[in-house]
Design an enzyme around this catalytic site. Sequence first.
Site, PDB file in Angstrom:
ATOM      1  N   HIS A   1      10.574  -5.540  -9.316  1.00  0.00           N
ATOM      2  CA  HIS A   1      10.944  -6.661  -8.450  1.00  0.00           C
ATOM      3  C   HIS A   1       9.893  -7.780  -8.525  1.00  0.00           C
ATOM      4  CE1 HIS A   1      13.419  -7.747  -4.632  1.00  0.00           C
ATOM      5  NE2 HIS A   1      13.103  -8.833  -5.327  1.00  0.00           N
TER       6      HIS A   1
ATOM      7  N   ARG B   1      20.044  -8.889  -5.611  1.00  0.00           N
ATOM      8  CA  ARG B   1      19.583  -7.898  -4.646  1.00  0.00           C
ATOM      9  C   ARG B   1      20.144  -6.554  -5.086  1.00  0.00           C
ATOM     10  NH1 ARG B   1      16.221 -10.875  -3.676  1.00  0.00           N
ATOM     11  NH2 ARG B   1      15.508 -11.761  -1.714  1.00  0.00           N
TER      12      ARG B   1
ATOM     13  N   GLU C   1      13.714   0.519  -3.048  1.00  0.00           N
ATOM     14  CA  GLU C   1      12.466   0.058  -3.664  1.00  0.00           C
ATOM     15  C   GLU C   1      11.281   0.494  -2.807  1.00  0.00           C
ATOM     16  OE1 GLU C   1      12.750  -4.158  -4.287  1.00  0.00           O
ATOM     17  OE2 GLU C   1      14.527  -3.989  -5.545  1.00  0.00           O
TER      18      GLU C   1
END
Length: 325
Positions: free
Chosen positions: A285, A237, A266
């Site tokens: 991601h 993360r 993000e």
Amino acid sequence: MKPKVLIMKPVPEDVEAFISAHCDYEIWNEAGSMPEDMMFEKLSAVDGLMPGKEKIDGALLDRAPNLKIVSNISVGYDNFDTDEMKSRGIMGTNTPHVLDETVADTAFGLILSAARKFSMLDRYVKSGQWKVKNEEIFLGTDVHHATLGIFGLGRIGEKVIRRAVRGFDMNVIYHNRSRNEAVEEEYGVEYVGKEELLKQSDFILTLLPLTEQTTNYISHKEFRLMKKDAFLIHLSRGKVVDEAALIQALEEGRIAGAGLDVYEAEPVSPDNPLLDMDNVVTLPHVGSATKQTRDAMAMRAAENMVQGLKGERPKDLVKELDIPE
């Protein structure tokens, strides 16, 4: 009467059909997130929720008085306020297992891309800069027989270890809250302390969940302990790594490079310095982003939700929300 479900992101047709067989549902298939006022209105009548990136906190739960279960299409659940959910008796589930092999593939894709400069060299060729053979710029770093250090040895870590040891003859060390002696015996890997891992590793892979204890787990001190020719591979993360410290370490040449799939914010801001660094591979991601895996994750999330709405214990109830009967 069927329970009512709100699905906050598109899902495959077979998943929608499965949910339809057990629930009345509404689904948001538009680009971007559902407007908050619309979401709050719909939440007032639902029993189950399959969120996108929405934070499951007190403000949302106050609008969902009938909610019984929240089913993430993700292995992560850092969007859950688990204390708030537990106090209200609301179940929460995630989708482990189905993405382990795919994320392990991504880990090695980042390791190879960072070490061998694949991303930078791809741009080099496509931009027409390749004029002669064997330029110094082509030279990368060997992955085979290097030392891989892993922070966080769960299911994905085990898949990475198999690839590293049996595919690349790597020496693997790891640090975790607890030792996994079965994995040590099967693959010949070694448990070490945090500082030893940082000092010894040629490649450092993060596979930690985001908790209060792991926030900024790798920061200025840790980068100073790493080898100057080492690479950070970040797949957990975003906030597990102090991004400002990473940028400084790269700018000052304290480490050789990085392969990133996650970030503090993000999507990444276009002016983030990481995007201008040739020794940094940046992915959006996509650790589990294959069609097969994402479809399997969506079905697993649907199964978890239906189990919970039937009054059964969901297969993937997150441990913080495992409320004793």
